[in-house]
Structures are given as structure tokens and as C-alpha cells.
Enzyme design. Structure first.
Site, PDB file in Angstrom:
ATOM      1  N   GLU A 268       0.846  -1.197   0.000  1.00  0.00           N
ATOM      2  CA  GLU A 268       0.000   0.000   0.000  1.00  0.00           C
ATOM      3  C   GLU A 268       0.881   1.246   0.000  1.00  0.00           C
ATOM      4  OE1 GLU A 268      -2.862  -0.301   3.209  1.00  0.00           O
ATOM      5  OE2 GLU A 268      -3.685  -2.174   2.398  1.00  0.00           O
ATOM      6  N   HIS A 291      -7.862   1.420   1.522  1.00  0.00           N
ATOM      7  CA  HIS A 291      -7.811   0.951   2.917  1.00  0.00           C
ATOM      8  C   HIS A 291      -8.603   1.896   3.840  1.00  0.00           C
ATOM      9  CE1 HIS A 291      -5.231  -1.451   6.010  1.00  0.00           C
ATOM     10  NE2 HIS A 291      -6.452  -1.217   6.469  1.00  0.00           N
TER      11      HIS A 291
HETATM   12  N1  LIG Z   1     -10.154  -2.544   5.965  1.00  0.00           N
HETATM   13  C1  LIG Z   1     -10.079  -1.985   7.139  1.00  0.00           C
HETATM   14  O1  LIG Z   1     -10.012  -0.777   7.261  1.00  0.00           O
HETATM   15  C2  LIG Z   1     -10.128  -2.847   8.352  1.00  0.00           C
HETATM   16  C3  LIG Z   1     -10.712  -2.345   9.519  1.00  0.00           C
HETATM   17  C4  LIG Z   1     -10.742  -3.148  10.644  1.00  0.00           C
HETATM   18  C5  LIG Z   1     -10.177  -4.406  10.609  1.00  0.00           C
HETATM   19  N2  LIG Z   1      -9.589  -4.851   9.479  1.00  0.00           N
HETATM   20  C6  LIG Z   1      -9.010  -6.202   9.430  1.00  0.00           C
HETATM   21  O2  LIG Z   1     -10.048  -7.128   9.694  1.00  0.00           O
HETATM   22  C7  LIG Z   1      -9.534  -8.167  10.513  1.00  0.00           C
HETATM   23  C8  LIG Z   1     -10.673  -8.816  11.259  1.00  0.00           C
HETATM   24  O3  LIG Z   1     -11.182  -7.922  12.236  1.00  0.00           O
HETATM   25  P1  LIG Z   1     -12.141  -8.434  13.404  1.00  0.00           P
HETATM   26  O4  LIG Z   1     -12.320  -7.300  14.321  1.00  0.00           O
HETATM   27  O5  LIG Z   1     -13.335  -9.097  12.857  1.00  0.00           O
HETATM   28  O6  LIG Z   1     -11.193  -9.524  14.070  1.00  0.00           O
HETATM   29  P2  LIG Z   1     -11.621 -10.724  15.017  1.00  0.00           P
HETATM   30  O7  LIG Z   1     -10.380 -11.157  15.692  1.00  0.00           O
HETATM   31  O8  LIG Z   1     -12.800 -10.363  15.820  1.00  0.00           O
HETATM   32  O9  LIG Z   1     -12.083 -11.853  13.977  1.00  0.00           O
HETATM   33  C9  LIG Z   1     -11.199 -12.566  13.160  1.00  0.00           C
HETATM   34  C10 LIG Z   1     -11.762 -13.962  12.990  1.00  0.00           C
HETATM   35  O10 LIG Z   1     -10.948 -14.654  12.054  1.00  0.00           O
HETATM   36  C11 LIG Z   1     -10.783 -15.989  12.526  1.00  0.00           C
HETATM   37  N3  LIG Z   1      -9.603 -16.565  11.914  1.00  0.00           N
HETATM   38  C12 LIG Z   1      -8.290 -16.376  12.246  1.00  0.00           C
HETATM   39  N4  LIG Z   1      -7.510 -17.110  11.439  1.00  0.00           N
HETATM   40  C13 LIG Z   1      -8.320 -17.748  10.575  1.00  0.00           C
HETATM   41  C14 LIG Z   1      -8.108 -18.660   9.494  1.00  0.00           C
HETATM   42  N5  LIG Z   1      -6.865 -19.043   9.152  1.00  0.00           N
HETATM   43  N6  LIG Z   1      -9.177 -19.133   8.838  1.00  0.00           N
HETATM   44  C15 LIG Z   1     -10.435 -18.767   9.209  1.00  0.00           C
HETATM   45  N7  LIG Z   1     -10.708 -17.932  10.208  1.00  0.00           N
HETATM   46  C16 LIG Z   1      -9.660 -17.417  10.880  1.00  0.00           C
HETATM   47  C17 LIG Z   1     -10.664 -15.824  14.038  1.00  0.00           C
HETATM   48  O11 LIG Z   1     -10.918 -17.039  14.711  1.00  0.00           O
HETATM   49  C18 LIG Z   1     -11.732 -14.767  14.288  1.00  0.00           C
HETATM   50  O12 LIG Z   1     -13.003 -15.329  14.528  1.00  0.00           O
HETATM   51  C19 LIG Z   1      -8.510  -7.434  11.405  1.00  0.00           C
HETATM   52  O13 LIG Z   1      -7.532  -8.318  11.897  1.00  0.00           O
HETATM   53  C20 LIG Z   1      -7.921  -6.420  10.472  1.00  0.00           C
HETATM   54  O14 LIG Z   1      -6.780  -6.972   9.850  1.00  0.00           O
HETATM   55  C21 LIG Z   1      -9.543  -4.108   8.360  1.00  0.00           C
HETATM   56  O1  LIG Z   2      -6.577   2.875  10.144  1.00  0.00           O
HETATM   57  C1  LIG Z   2      -5.825   2.063   9.620  1.00  0.00           C
HETATM   58  O2  LIG Z   2      -4.755   2.376   9.081  1.00  0.00           O
HETATM   59  C2  LIG Z   2      -6.148   0.568   9.653  1.00  0.00           C
HETATM   60  C3  LIG Z   2      -7.610   0.260   9.652  1.00  0.00           C
HETATM   61  C4  LIG Z   2      -7.904  -1.223   9.748  1.00  0.00           C
HETATM   62  O3  LIG Z   2      -7.199  -1.971   8.828  1.00  0.00           O
HETATM   63  C5  LIG Z   2      -7.723  -1.783  11.129  1.00  0.00           C
HETATM   64  O4  LIG Z   2      -6.951  -2.730  11.289  1.00  0.00           O
HETATM   65  O5  LIG Z   2      -8.408  -1.290  12.029  1.00  0.00           O
END
Ligand SMILES: NC(=O)c1ccc[n+]([C@@H]2O[C@H](COP(=O)([O-])OP(=O)(O)OC[C@H]3O[C@@H](n4cnc5c(N)ncnc54)[C@H](O)[C@@H]3O)[C@@H](O)[C@H]2O)c1
Ligand SMILES: O=C(O)CC[C@@H](O)C(=O)O
Length: 410
Positions: A268, A291
């Protein structure tokens, strides 16, 4: 009561334009030395700034590797102003006695809403229709346009975000199936798929909500894409390393997939001025977002307050509740005592040497809190002592073999 480490000496480094609500939270708690940067920093500058800082706040772009953390001699704590913590070498931070905090729920809803919107947009073929209209074209046709109602949504990673997506999608009349490595309670009418392959084979839309771990690296590659239904859709708002982006581009070019919405990328840009390069650029049936799954004002405002408050609480009071890499303790205030922190390697004998120090000095322990994990022990000791005694004790504590960090809080 005067602290051995006055707040005005504590340097807070905030990167990547974290919300001003974080700055405000630190200021209200009495922290005055706040260095604020809109962007992430190049590695050499990051090392130099981290070396000066006691508290570091980042989002997803700053990588606190073992190399960077090696410079962080004064570091007390790290705050990830987001959900993901894969950008920090958590094991190294722990070995250095540095707890890492994040905001595990603050942007959950924002991501879930975006994914729901993208599901509808992709099912209706809106990205390509929109692109064509912008070029002066007109495709008034129902071909390739579907309602969400009755379609199957496959959620990979049924955690905080995945479950929210599932609940919202059921509101649209979708059937939700999910795959997770843990046994999960199904919400609503969602059902666990028999396996990842089963989910891929049955879903009209697949959405990824796993963290970045060794097991999730490239978990959707050519083999998995081939198992997805012809004409199905892929959404990734988790981490860029989870999907083989070249294989995805190829599946889209071959029209095996009808479209995709991608928010996260293997590489990114470092900031808003840097160019974005991806094999998906120029594909009209792909929604590309920079993102921003969690980037709503509501979420960022809440994250700023939540993570800053956790950092302040640790710095002021020693509580590590909800640290992602550290023994957790939630501590009461004992304003009439002096509070000392001792973080050490969890090896036999350290605790008895700590206690010997107090008995040898004839210092009364008012309260003691201990939490350990296999690598690290964290002990908080409230004592009846004056400032000079507390500081002398701190120096003696620091000399105990296996000590990682020690402080007098108040
Ligand atoms: N795009 C964005 O801006 C943004 C924002 C927030 C979070 N995220 C990403 O989203 C991810 C998930 O967030 P969340 O709050 O739901 O996390 P979380 O920890 O609540 O949920 C993740 C789930 O994935 C499962 N998991 C882990 N490894 C796995 C695998 N190999 N196969 C299947 N399932 C698996 C875990 O058991 C868990 O239930 C974060 O880790 C982050 O990287 C991205
Ligand atoms: O704000 C960010 O840069 C990351 C957002 C998202 O991927 C997260 O992990 O919460």
C-alpha cells in the site's frame, strides 16, 4: 504527589494522522509533549523518532519491526489506533517489556456497512455501469444484475466484523454461511460451512474478515479462486496479504469471477501523495478503495479516544487491561501509596528477589498485583514510602537480573 517521571517529560509520538480526539485525550490527562505527524515515516526517520518517544501511536502503515523496536530504549507503550496489530512485532515488544494496545471494536460497524454496500453494488454490476456512464456510455439492461435477497454470502473469519456483516446481510434476506478456525456461535440463521472449500463452492459473494497471520497469508490463491462459483464475487477488507492479487486479477480477466471489492493490498502507498499500483487498476468491475474500511469520522473519533485512554491508563496507573501482547492487570487507585512497576523475564527467583528488597529495606507493601505469561512477569507494588525511598527502590529493582522495565508511577 510528585511522580518520579512527571507527565511533562513523557514524549508522545502520534503518526499517520490519528484522530485529534487522541491528542485531546492526552492533553486532558496532562500530557503536553505530543509530536503529531499526518503520515507514516520512512524507516530511518521512524527509528530516530521512536528512539526519543515514551509512547508511540500508529495505524496500519507504520511497521514497528524488531529493528525499529531495538531503538526504542525509552518506550513505555505502543498504541495501534486501529484493529489490526500485525504491523507490530508483538513478541519483540513483549520481550522488551512494552505492552501494545489497540481498539478491537471501534471500526467494526464501519467495515461491516461498507461490505454490505459493496455486496449490493457488485451484485447489481454498478461499478462497471458507473464507469461506463462516466465515459459517456449507457447500458440500461438487467443482464448480470441481481438482488441480494436469497443469495448466499460466505463469511471467512466469523469474528467481530464477520458476524456484523452476517447480521446486516440477513436483514437483506441473504443466506449466511461462515468459515472460521474456531468454533463460533452462529448469529441469526447463519450456519457454519463444512470447510473453506465448501464455503467457496456454495457462495455467491465471499467476504474475508480474518487477521493477518502466517495461516491467512495467501489463503485465497488460484486454487481457492478456482473453487468459487462461476460469476461469483469476492470482497477483501481484511489484509492485503490474504489474497493472491495476481491470481485474482487473472480470475477476473477470465470472467470466472464477475467482480470484486478490494480495500487492502499486499503493498500500500505510504501516504496520500504516493502512487497506487495494482494489477486490478483499470478493471471496471472492481471496486478499489484505499484501505478505508474503518475510516469513518465516527470510528476514527472513537478509536482516538479509546486507544489514547488505554495508553494514559497504563502510563498513569499501570493497568494493562486489553493489551494484546502482555499480562493483563486492572489496578485500583491507591493514592496514599507509592506505586512501582516491575516487568521482568518470567524466570524462577525474580519475584522472591523483589520481595527480599522490600523486607530488607523495611518497606511496607500495601498491595501487590502479579500477572505472568510464559515469557513475561508483570508485578505492581504499592508501598508506604516517601519519594526518595521509592526512587531508591526503583534503582534496586532495575538491578535485579531479568528486569525488562521498571518505573515509579506515583
Ligand atoms: N479494511 C479496514 O479498514 C479494516 C478495519 C478493521 C479491521 N480490518 C481487518 O479485519 C480483521 C478482522 O477484524 P475483526 O475485528 O473481525 O477480528 P476478530 O479477531 O474479531 O475476527 C477474526 C476472525 O478470524 C478468525 N480466523 C483467524 N484465522 C483464521 C483462518 N486461518 N481461517 C479462518 N478464520 C480465521 C478468528 O478465529 C476470528 O473469529 C482485522 O484483523 C484487520 O486486519 C480491516
Ligand atoms: O486505520 C488504519 O490504518 C487501519 C484500519 C484497519 O485496517 C484496522 O486494522 O483497524
Amino acid at each position: 504527589m510528585k511522580t518520579s517521571y512527571p507527565k511533562q517529560d513523557i514524549k508522545v509520538l502520534l503518526l499517520e494522522g490519528v484522530s485529534q480526539s487522541a491528542v485531546e485525550t492526552f492533553r486532558q490527562a496532562g500530557y503536553t509533549q505530543i509530536e503529531y505527524h499526518q503520515k507514516s515515516l520512512p524507516e530511518a526517520e521512524l527509528k530516530a523518532r521512536v528512539a526519543e518517544a515514551h509512547i508511540v501511536g500508529i495505524r496500519s502503515r507504520s511497521h514497528l519491526t524488531a529493528d525499529v523496536l531495538a531503538e526504542a530504549k525509552r518506550l513505555i507503550a505502543v498504541g495501534c489506533f486501529c484493529i489490526g496489530t500485525n504491523q507490530v512485532d508483538l513478541a519483540t515488544a513483549k520481550k522488551l517489556g512494552v505492552p501494545v494496545f489497540n481498539a478491537p471494536y471501534s471500526n467494526t460497524r464501519s467495515v461491516a456497512e461498507l461490505v454490505l454496500a459493496e455486496t449490493i453494488m457488485l451484485l447489481r454490476g454498478i461499478p462497471q455501469k458507473n464507469a461506463l456512464c462516466h465515459r459517456g456510455g449507457w447500458t440500461k439492461s438487467a443482464a448480470g444484475s441481481y438482488e441480494a435477497r436469497g443469495k448466499t454470502l460466505g463469511v471467512i473469519g466469523y469474528g467481530h466484523i464477520g458476524t456484523q456483516v452476517g447480521v446486516l446481510a440477513e436483514g437483506l434476506g441473504m443466506q449466511v454461511i461462515f468459515h472460521d478456525i474456531e468454533t463460533k456461535l452462529s448469529l441469526g440463521n447463519a450456519r457454519a460451512a463444512a470447510s473453506l472449500d465448501d464455503l467457496l463452492e456454495r457462495s455467491d459473494v465471499v467476504t474475508l474478515h480474518v487477521p493477518e497471520t502466517p495461516a491467512t497469508q495467501m489463503m485465497i490463491s488460484a486454487e481457492q479462486l478456482a473453487k468459487m462459483r462461476a460469476g461469483s464475487l469476492l470482497i477483501n477488507a481484511s489484509r492485503g496479504t490474504v489474497v493472491d492479487i495476481d491470481a485474482l486479477a487473472s480470475a477476473l480477466r477470465r470472467e470466472h469471477l464477475a467482480g470484486a471489492a478490494i480495500d487492502v493490498f499486499p503493498v500500500e502507498p505510504k501516504g496520500n501523495d504516493d502512487p497506487f499500483v495494482s494489477p486490478l487498476v483499470g478493471m471496471d468491475n472492481v471496486i478499489l478503495t484505499p484501505h478505508i474500511g474503518g475510516s469513518t469520522l465516527e470510528a476514527q473519533d472513537n478509536i482516538g479516544i479509546e486507544v489514547a485512554a488505554k495508553l494514559v491508563r497504563y502510563s498513569d496507573n499501570g493497568s494493562t487491561l486489553s493489551a494484546v501482547n502482555f499480562p493483563e492487570v486492572s489496578l485500583p487507585e491507591h493514592p496514599k501509596s507509592r506505586r512501582l512497576l516491575h516487568i521482568h523475564q518470567n524466570v524462577p527467583g525474580v519475584l522472591s528477589r523483589i520481595n527480599e528488597l522490600f523486607s530488607a529495606g523495611n518497606i511496607n507493601i500495601d498491595a501487590q498485583f502479579l500477572q505472568t505469561d510464559p515469557q513475561v512477569g508483570y508485578v505492581v507494588i504499592d508501598v508506604s514510602a516517601d519519594e526518595a525511598q521509592a526512587n531508591a527502590l526503583k534503582d534496586k529493582l532495575a538491578a535485579i537480573q531479568g528486569t525488562l522495565r521498571t518505573r515509579v508511577l506515583y
